[in-house]
Design an enzyme around this catalytic site. Sequence first.
Site, PDB file in Angstrom:
ATOM      1  N   GLN A  79       3.033   3.207  -1.611  1.00 50.99           N
ATOM      2  CA  GLN A  79       2.437   2.821  -0.328  1.00 50.99           C
ATOM      3  C   GLN A  79       1.009   3.343  -0.246  1.00 50.99           C
ATOM      4  O   GLN A  79       0.746   4.363   0.377  1.00 50.99           O
ATOM      5  CB  GLN A  79       3.292   3.382   0.814  1.00 50.99           C
ATOM      6  N   PHE A  80       0.076   2.643  -0.885  1.00 54.49           N
ATOM      7  CA  PHE A  80      -1.311   3.098  -0.930  1.00 54.49           C
ATOM      8  C   PHE A  80      -1.933   3.199   0.462  1.00 54.49           C
ATOM      9  O   PHE A  80      -2.884   3.951   0.667  1.00 54.49           O
ATOM     10  CB  PHE A  80      -2.157   2.188  -1.830  1.00 54.49           C
ATOM     11  N   THR A  81      -1.406   2.501   1.441  1.00 57.79           N
ATOM     12  CA  THR A  81      -1.997   2.505   2.780  1.00 57.79           C
ATOM     13  C   THR A  81      -1.886   3.868   3.465  1.00 57.79           C
ATOM     14  O   THR A  81      -2.569   4.109   4.456  1.00 57.79           O
ATOM     15  CB  THR A  81      -1.372   1.421   3.680  1.00 57.79           C
TER      16      THR A  81
END
Length: 159
Positions: A79-81
């Site tokens: 989940q790069f966000t």
Amino acid sequence: MKAVLQRVLSASVTVDHQLISSIGRGVLVFAAVAPGDTQKDAETLANKVLKMRLWDGDDGARWKRSVQDIEGEVLCVSQFTLLASTKKGHKPDFHGAMGGSQAKELYDYFVSQVRERYSTEKVKDGVFQAMMEVALVNDGPVIPLKISLLTDHLILTLV
């Protein structure tokens, strides 16, 4: 690295209408890799995920048992966000996330460390960089816990 841990009764990942992974009672882990993160960071985070005491003890005492103690399952989702910056304007900036193959390599290493330190059968994964649909049934009233590894400091934040 950053991670958000959510205590769940169940969780699953679907990609293109196909079920990829699912777990029963345990922890859903959203994990992100930042530039400068190392294998040591991934090992530290894997250990924290498995040792974090999110469940009550048999005697009712609060925060006594980990996912390993309850023999629960772990679902890891990239989940790069989590590394987004929203300081300027109204559009998130994702430059704080490591990109491409380096991020995948370190994320995969993190998942491998969770498996190695626990149980291959009890640790599931999503699909890196895929448009994943993540479903969960919260095991409340426990709120998500965010773990940030910043150099020599570990920051735990209730989200």
